[in-house]
Design a protein around this motif. Structure first.
Motif, PDB file in Angstrom:
ATOM      1  N   ALA A 135      -7.703  19.283  14.148  1.00 33.61           N
ATOM      2  CA  ALA A 135      -7.024  20.572  14.024  1.00 33.61           C
ATOM      3  C   ALA A 135      -5.527  20.415  13.753  1.00 33.61           C
ATOM      4  N   CYS A 136      -5.080  19.161  13.520  1.00 32.93           N
ATOM      5  CA  CYS A 136      -3.661  18.882  13.246  1.00 32.93           C
ATOM      6  C   CYS A 136      -2.763  19.284  14.416  1.00 32.93           C
ATOM      7  N   GLY A 137      -3.258  19.053  15.631  1.00 30.77           N
ATOM      8  CA  GLY A 137      -2.424  19.278  16.805  1.00 30.77           C
ATOM      9  C   GLY A 137      -1.414  18.158  16.976  1.00 30.77           C
ATOM     10  N   ASP A 138      -0.643  18.230  18.033  1.00 30.34           N
ATOM     11  CA  ASP A 138       0.407  17.259  18.318  1.00 30.34           C
ATOM     12  C   ASP A 138      -0.220  16.041  19.003  1.00 30.34           C
ATOM     13  N   ARG A 139      -0.265  14.910  18.294  1.00 32.06           N
ATOM     14  CA  ARG A 139      -0.905  13.717  18.846  1.00 32.06           C
ATOM     15  C   ARG A 139      -0.210  13.221  20.099  1.00 32.06           C
ATOM     16  N   GLU A 140       1.125  13.204  20.051  1.00 31.60           N
ATOM     17  CA  GLU A 140       1.874  12.720  21.207  1.00 31.60           C
ATOM     18  C   GLU A 140       1.646  13.621  22.418  1.00 31.60           C
ATOM     19  N   ALA A 141       1.635  14.937  22.191  1.00 35.54           N
ATOM     20  CA  ALA A 141       1.376  15.876  23.282  1.00 35.54           C
ATOM     21  C   ALA A 141      -0.027  15.679  23.836  1.00 35.54           C
ATOM     22  N   ALA A 142      -0.998  15.458  22.957  1.00 42.99           N
ATOM     23  CA  ALA A 142      -2.375  15.247  23.408  1.00 42.99           C
ATOM     24  C   ALA A 142      -2.461  14.003  24.289  1.00 42.99           C
ATOM     25  N   LEU A 282       5.352  28.209  21.984  1.00 50.24           N
ATOM     26  CA  LEU A 282       5.064  26.858  21.524  1.00 50.24           C
ATOM     27  C   LEU A 282       4.744  26.884  20.032  1.00 50.24           C
ATOM     28  N   ASN A 283       5.040  25.786  19.338  1.00 50.15           N
ATOM     29  CA  ASN A 283       4.727  25.743  17.916  1.00 50.15           C
ATOM     30  C   ASN A 283       3.219  25.566  17.708  1.00 50.15           C
ATOM     31  N   TYR A 284       2.787  25.566  16.450  1.00 50.19           N
ATOM     32  CA  TYR A 284       1.358  25.476  16.165  1.00 50.19           C
ATOM     33  C   TYR A 284       0.747  24.221  16.758  1.00 50.19           C
ATOM     34  N   GLU A 285       1.401  23.072  16.548  1.00 54.24           N
ATOM     35  CA  GLU A 285       0.841  21.804  16.982  1.00 54.24           C
ATOM     36  C   GLU A 285       0.603  21.781  18.487  1.00 54.24           C
ATOM     37  N   ARG A 286       1.588  22.229  19.255  1.00 52.59           N
ATOM     38  CA  ARG A 286       1.453  22.153  20.716  1.00 52.59           C
ATOM     39  C   ARG A 286       0.575  23.275  21.268  1.00 52.59           C
ATOM     40  N   THR A 287       0.569  24.418  20.606  1.00 51.32           N
ATOM     41  CA  THR A 287      -0.361  25.481  21.004  1.00 51.32           C
ATOM     42  C   THR A 287      -1.799  25.008  20.826  1.00 51.32           C
ATOM     43  N   THR A 288      -2.070  24.361  19.697  1.00 48.83           N
ATOM     44  CA  THR A 288      -3.407  23.828  19.416  1.00 48.83           C
ATOM     45  C   THR A 288      -3.801  22.773  20.436  1.00 48.83           C
ATOM     46  N   THR A 289      -2.870  21.881  20.726  1.00 49.24           N
ATOM     47  CA  THR A 289      -3.146  20.831  21.708  1.00 49.24           C
ATOM     48  C   THR A 289      -3.421  21.420  23.089  1.00 49.24           C
ATOM     49  N   LEU A 290      -2.640  22.409  23.476  1.00 47.23           N
ATOM     50  CA  LEU A 290      -2.848  23.070  24.770  1.00 47.23           C
ATOM     51  C   LEU A 290      -4.238  23.701  24.831  1.00 47.23           C
ATOM     52  N   ALA A 291      -4.643  24.369  23.748  1.00 45.17           N
ATOM     53  CA  ALA A 291      -5.940  25.063  23.729  1.00 45.17           C
ATOM     54  C   ALA A 291      -7.103  24.088  23.822  1.00 45.17           C
TER      55      ALA A 291
END
Length: 357
Positions: A135-142, A282-291
């Motif tokens: 989903a192109c989330g934030d890898r580092e955040a994940a 949160l930006n798209y990447e971190r919102t996606t990672t959070l979800a």
């Protein structure tokens, strides 16, 4: 999902739902038609951990964790909104929601209900890595959130199991259940399914960048190992479905009963977490990672605990197994929903420069 995103995907990525569907069908047919296959697969285990599943998960996770830029992790650990949101969603909202749904949908089926509550307590540390990356989330955040979940899993899983299966039902005048959970079992799950691929990914980047440079590592090495993650995913799905093909075919109505609260859980957790992340700015990447980190579950641990406590043929174990059978297609669909929602976010220059391989 926009045409531009689709055009950038490889053939493997573009038709991923088709490959996953085929893997699910192949596993179910193999488990139902090949006598003794599930017994043979279960026999190949080390200290209670299914070796084929472990291999599939490690192969799946390594390429994604090798892509993480570990020198950027401080930008995630400094994001307190993200960290606290993840802790609240994973360890307060998630278990409470699964407890409520299990009682609403399965008031007359205590074994399945208990199995679902155990699934809700086991927060995801493995497969969520690949959903986030697709989903192109934030890898580092994940990587940070999964590590955080791992720490809390070791600390909180046993206590939460006692609370949701014994204490809270007692307060509400509901039947109580005892859960015998080994602390080593939880630690072992974390070390195997997160520790090994995390260490391998970190060493790959560190050694690769030192010897060949970051440009070679990201433009040459990562594209070569990238497809391996999806091959590992497909292999894991085939094995998972093969292990329970016979049970699923013999108890289809029970599977449907278990699937309904799971569908509700994944939909509510993902959508609620996504909306919460967007509301926090949160930006798209971190919102996606959070979800995705909030919606996923550690089915390896849930199944292991259910089998160790109640037995391999128990209703609790079947409920644990149905978890990933529902989670896989639902979260694949949510990958595409997430990508379709991407255009609603306005990327910042620093965020838009990162290209996904």
């Amino acid at each position: 999902m926009t045409d531009g995103v689709v055009a950038k995907l490889s053939t493997l990525d573009r038709f991923l739902p088709l490959w996953i569907g085929a893997a699910m069908v192949l596993g179910l047919l193999a488990g139902d038609w090949i006598p003794g296959l599930d017994t043979a697969l279960n026999a190949v285990a080390i200290d209670g951990i299914s070796l084929p599943i472990a291999i599939g998960l490690l192969v799946m996770m390594y390429p994604v964790l090798a892509k993480v830029r570990y020198d950027k992790l401080d930008s995630v650990t400094g994001d307190r909104k993200l960290l606290w949101s993840s802790l609240v969603l994973n360890w307060l909202i998630g278990p409470a929601l699964m407890f409520a749904l299990a009682w609403v949908f399965l008031p007359d089926l205590p074994e399945y209900r208990t199995g679902l509550i155990i699934v809700g307590l086991a927060r995801c540390i493995a497969m969520v890595i690949i959903w986030n990356d697709l989903a192109c989330g934030d890898r580092e955040a994940a990587a940070v959130l999964v590590a955080l979940n791992s720490v809390f899993q070791v600390i909180a899983f046993g206590a939460l199991g006692w609370f949701y299966l014994s204490v809270l039902p007692g307060w509400l005048g509901l039947p109580q259940t005892d859960l015998a959970v080994s602390g080593w079992q939880i630690v072992k799950s974390v070390l195997i399914f997160l520790g090994i691929p995390l260490l391998a990914g970190y060493l790959s980047r560190r050694i690769g960048e030192r010897t060949k440079g970051r440009d070679w590592y990201e433009s040459k090495f990562l594209p070569r190992i990238g497809p391996v993650a999806l091959y590992g995913l497909l292999f894991t799905i085939v094995i998972l479905f093969a292990l329970q093909g016979n049970q699923i075919a013999s108890r289809p109505l029970d599977v449907v009963r278990i699937a309904l609260p799971l569908l509700a859980y994944f939909a509510v957790m993902w959508a609620g977490s996504y909306a919460f992340g967007a509301a926090l700015g949160l930006n798209y990447e971190r919102t996606t990672t959070l979800a995705f980190t909030a919606a996923g579950n550690n089915f390896e641990l849930a199944i292991a605990v259910a089998i160790a406590t109640f037995g391999a043929t128990s209703g609790q174990a079947l409920a644990g197994v149905v978890g990933p059978l529902i989670e896989v297609p639902v979260l694949v669909a949510l990958v595409y929903v997430s990508l379709a929602l991407r255009k609603r976010f306005t990327p910042k220059p620093a965020e838009s420069e990162r290209m996904r391989s």
